[in-house]
Scaffold this motif. Sequence first.
Motif, PDB file in Angstrom:
ATOM      1  N   GLU A   1       0.828  -1.198   0.000  1.00  0.00           N
ATOM      2  CA  GLU A   1       0.000   0.000   0.000  1.00  0.00           C
ATOM      3  C   GLU A   1       0.866   1.253   0.000  1.00  0.00           C
ATOM      4  OE1 GLU A   1      -2.701  -0.226   3.265  1.00  0.00           O
ATOM      5  OE2 GLU A   1      -3.696  -2.001   2.475  1.00  0.00           O
ATOM      6  N   ASP A   2       1.978   1.226   0.721  1.00  0.00           N
ATOM      7  CA  ASP A   2       2.869   2.379   0.769  1.00  0.00           C
ATOM      8  C   ASP A   2       3.468   2.679  -0.596  1.00  0.00           C
ATOM      9  OD1 ASP A   2       2.367   2.671   3.451  1.00  0.00           O
ATOM     10  OD2 ASP A   2       4.223   1.700   4.108  1.00  0.00           O
ATOM     11  N   GLN A   3       3.656   1.640  -1.409  1.00  0.00           N
ATOM     12  CA  GLN A   3       4.262   1.822  -2.722  1.00  0.00           C
ATOM     13  C   GLN A   3       3.241   2.269  -3.770  1.00  0.00           C
ATOM     14  OE1 GLN A   3       6.222  -1.883  -3.490  1.00  0.00           O
ATOM     15  NE2 GLN A   3       7.811  -1.531  -1.973  1.00  0.00           N
ATOM     16  N   MET A   4       1.958   2.160  -3.467  1.00  0.00           N
ATOM     17  CA  MET A   4       0.910   2.564  -4.399  1.00  0.00           C
ATOM     18  C   MET A   4       0.740   4.078  -4.349  1.00  0.00           C
ATOM     19  SD  MET A   4      -2.067  -0.137  -3.484  1.00  0.00           S
ATOM     20  CE  MET A   4      -2.847  -0.527  -5.006  1.00  0.00           C
ATOM     21  N   THR A   5       0.357   4.649  -5.461  1.00  0.00           N
ATOM     22  CA  THR A   5       0.007   6.058  -5.441  1.00  0.00           C
ATOM     23  C   THR A   5      -1.364   6.206  -4.784  1.00  0.00           C
ATOM     24  OG1 THR A   5      -1.131   6.014  -7.578  1.00  0.00           O
ATOM     25  CG2 THR A   5       1.266   6.464  -7.606  1.00  0.00           C
ATOM     26  N   THR A   6      -1.677   7.401  -4.407  1.00  0.00           N
ATOM     27  CA  THR A   6      -2.960   7.649  -3.757  1.00  0.00           C
ATOM     28  C   THR A   6      -4.108   7.259  -4.673  1.00  0.00           C
ATOM     29  OG1 THR A   6      -1.973   9.466  -2.517  1.00  0.00           O
ATOM     30  CG2 THR A   6      -4.367   9.415  -2.625  1.00  0.00           C
ATOM     31  N   ILE A   7      -4.014   7.626  -5.930  1.00  0.00           N
ATOM     32  CA  ILE A   7      -5.109   7.324  -6.856  1.00  0.00           C
ATOM     33  C   ILE A   7      -5.233   5.824  -7.095  1.00  0.00           C
ATOM     34  CG2 ILE A   7      -3.928   7.571  -9.075  1.00  0.00           C
ATOM     35  CD1 ILE A   7      -7.341   9.041  -8.218  1.00  0.00           C
ATOM     36  N   GLU A   8      -4.109   5.101  -7.101  1.00  0.00           N
ATOM     37  CA  GLU A   8      -4.166   3.636  -7.238  1.00  0.00           C
ATOM     38  C   GLU A   8      -4.872   3.024  -6.034  1.00  0.00           C
ATOM     39  OE1 GLU A   8      -0.127   2.715  -9.832  1.00  0.00           O
ATOM     40  OE2 GLU A   8       0.007   2.796  -7.651  1.00  0.00           O
ATOM     41  N   ARG A   9      -4.578   3.535  -4.851  1.00  0.00           N
ATOM     42  CA  ARG A   9      -5.229   3.029  -3.634  1.00  0.00           C
ATOM     43  C   ARG A   9      -6.719   3.352  -3.654  1.00  0.00           C
ATOM     44  NH1 ARG A   9      -5.909  -0.776  -0.322  1.00  0.00           N
ATOM     45  NH2 ARG A   9      -6.253  -0.193   1.814  1.00  0.00           N
TER      46      ARG A   9
ATOM     47  N   GLU B   1     -10.640   9.868   3.441  1.00  0.00           N
ATOM     48  CA  GLU B   1      -9.301  10.331   3.818  1.00  0.00           C
ATOM     49  C   GLU B   1      -8.371  10.375   2.603  1.00  0.00           C
ATOM     50  OE1 GLU B   1      -7.934   7.786   6.967  1.00  0.00           O
ATOM     51  OE2 GLU B   1      -9.674   8.256   8.210  1.00  0.00           O
ATOM     52  N   LEU B   2      -8.450   9.358   1.747  1.00  0.00           N
ATOM     53  CA  LEU B   2      -7.592   9.318   0.564  1.00  0.00           C
ATOM     54  C   LEU B   2      -7.925  10.437  -0.416  1.00  0.00           C
ATOM     55  CD1 LEU B   2      -7.401   5.479   0.013  1.00  0.00           C
ATOM     56  CD2 LEU B   2      -5.463   6.992   0.479  1.00  0.00           C
ATOM     57  N   TRP B   3      -9.219  10.726  -0.591  1.00  0.00           N
ATOM     58  CA  TRP B   3      -9.578  11.823  -1.489  1.00  0.00           C
ATOM     59  C   TRP B   3      -9.081  13.151  -0.938  1.00  0.00           C
ATOM     60  CZ3 TRP B   3     -10.180  11.596  -6.315  1.00  0.00           C
ATOM     61  CH2 TRP B   3     -10.804  10.502  -6.923  1.00  0.00           C
ATOM     62  N   GLU B   4      -9.134  13.323   0.378  1.00  0.00           N
ATOM     63  CA  GLU B   4      -8.591  14.547   0.981  1.00  0.00           C
ATOM     64  C   GLU B   4      -7.079  14.618   0.762  1.00  0.00           C
ATOM     65  OE1 GLU B   4      -8.373  18.143   2.491  1.00  0.00           O
ATOM     66  OE2 GLU B   4     -10.253  17.096   2.125  1.00  0.00           O
ATOM     67  N   GLN B   5      -6.407  13.492   0.919  1.00  0.00           N
ATOM     68  CA  GLN B   5      -4.965  13.433   0.665  1.00  0.00           C
ATOM     69  C   GLN B   5      -4.666  13.760  -0.793  1.00  0.00           C
ATOM     70  OE1 GLN B   5      -3.050   9.802   1.923  1.00  0.00           O
ATOM     71  NE2 GLN B   5      -1.389  10.061   0.465  1.00  0.00           N
ATOM     72  N   ARG B   6      -5.474  13.227  -1.693  1.00  0.00           N
ATOM     73  CA  ARG B   6      -5.284  13.490  -3.122  1.00  0.00           C
ATOM     74  C   ARG B   6      -5.441  14.980  -3.421  1.00  0.00           C
ATOM     75  NH1 ARG B   6      -2.795  12.678  -7.699  1.00  0.00           N
ATOM     76  NH2 ARG B   6      -4.122  12.836  -9.512  1.00  0.00           N
ATOM     77  N   ARG B   7      -6.425  15.625  -2.787  1.00  0.00           N
ATOM     78  CA  ARG B   7      -6.604  17.065  -2.985  1.00  0.00           C
ATOM     79  C   ARG B   7      -5.377  17.828  -2.501  1.00  0.00           C
ATOM     80  NH1 ARG B   7     -11.945  15.569  -2.348  1.00  0.00           N
ATOM     81  NH2 ARG B   7     -11.971  15.541  -0.090  1.00  0.00           N
ATOM     82  N   ARG B   8      -4.827  17.416  -1.348  1.00  0.00           N
ATOM     83  CA  ARG B   8      -3.623  18.071  -0.822  1.00  0.00           C
ATOM     84  C   ARG B   8      -2.435  17.861  -1.764  1.00  0.00           C
ATOM     85  NH1 ARG B   8      -5.446  15.804   4.027  1.00  0.00           N
ATOM     86  NH2 ARG B   8      -3.844  14.225   3.904  1.00  0.00           N
ATOM     87  N   GLU B   9      -2.340  16.675  -2.359  1.00  0.00           N
ATOM     88  CA  GLU B   9      -1.246  16.387  -3.286  1.00  0.00           C
ATOM     89  C   GLU B   9      -1.321  17.269  -4.530  1.00  0.00           C
ATOM     90  OE1 GLU B   9      -0.799  11.611  -2.302  1.00  0.00           O
ATOM     91  OE2 GLU B   9      -1.655  12.246  -4.203  1.00  0.00           O
ATOM     92  N   ARG B  10      -2.523  17.560  -4.959  1.00  0.00           N
ATOM     93  CA  ARG B  10      -2.698  18.319  -6.200  1.00  0.00           C
ATOM     94  C   ARG B  10      -2.536  19.816  -6.022  1.00  0.00           C
ATOM     95  NH1 ARG B  10      -7.355  16.901  -9.994  1.00  0.00           N
ATOM     96  NH2 ARG B  10      -5.998  18.185 -11.249  1.00  0.00           N
ATOM     97  N   VAL B  11      -2.562  20.286  -4.773  1.00  0.00           N
ATOM     98  CA  VAL B  11      -2.432  21.722  -4.549  1.00  0.00           C
ATOM     99  C   VAL B  11      -1.092  22.187  -5.112  1.00  0.00           C
ATOM    100  CG1 VAL B  11      -2.104  23.487  -2.767  1.00  0.00           C
ATOM    101  CG2 VAL B  11      -3.909  21.790  -2.531  1.00  0.00           C
ATOM    102  N   GLY B  12      -1.137  23.192  -5.933  1.00  0.00           N
ATOM    103  CA  GLY B  12       0.086  23.740  -6.496  1.00  0.00           C
ATOM    104  C   GLY B  12       0.660  22.961  -7.657  1.00  0.00           C
ATOM    105  N   ARG B  13       0.031  21.861  -8.028  1.00  0.00           N
ATOM    106  CA  ARG B  13       0.542  21.068  -9.150  1.00  0.00           C
ATOM    107  C   ARG B  13      -0.416  21.208 -10.322  1.00  0.00           C
ATOM    108  NH1 ARG B  13       1.085  14.686  -8.849  1.00  0.00           N
ATOM    109  NH2 ARG B  13      -0.275  15.177  -7.127  1.00  0.00           N
ATOM    110  N   LEU B  14       0.146  21.395 -11.472  1.00  0.00           N
ATOM    111  CA  LEU B  14      -0.678  21.536 -12.661  1.00  0.00           C
ATOM    112  C   LEU B  14      -0.833  20.184 -13.338  1.00  0.00           C
ATOM    113  CD1 LEU B  14       0.819  24.811 -14.123  1.00  0.00           C
ATOM    114  CD2 LEU B  14      -1.311  24.533 -12.875  1.00  0.00           C
ATOM    115  N   GLU B  15      -2.088  19.786 -13.559  1.00  0.00           N
ATOM    116  CA  GLU B  15      -2.380  18.527 -14.226  1.00  0.00           C
ATOM    117  C   GLU B  15      -3.546  18.742 -15.173  1.00  0.00           C
ATOM    118  OE1 GLU B  15      -3.414  15.781 -11.156  1.00  0.00           O
ATOM    119  OE2 GLU B  15      -1.366  15.105 -10.932  1.00  0.00           O
TER     120      GLU B  15
END
Length: 111
Positions: A12-20, A58-72
Amino acid sequence: LVVEEAVESQEEDQMTTIERINELTEERARLYRAATNGRRGDADVLQRIHEISQALDELWEQRRRERVGRLEGIDLLVEKAYERAYGPRYEESVRPSPVAEPEVERMLAAA
């Protein structure tokens, strides 16, 4: 059992947030299908669905935090289009200029 949980935790630690998120969403969908196929009252299934739902929140909140400041996605496409149209410092060309320069404001205030 402890060894299996440790291995799962490492995976699980090796998976990306979106994969999890995708993995848990698939598991929850399987459990919902099982619950509607005659196991509706199974407390273990309902408890696991509840746990997965909490983890997904929790994972969706983490994903939102990951995307802050990143352009995708579309944001990155828009960024590149502006760069092509206005150059690498396009922010300066699209930012409105001040009404008056600070020096002009001081001169007007003194008059």
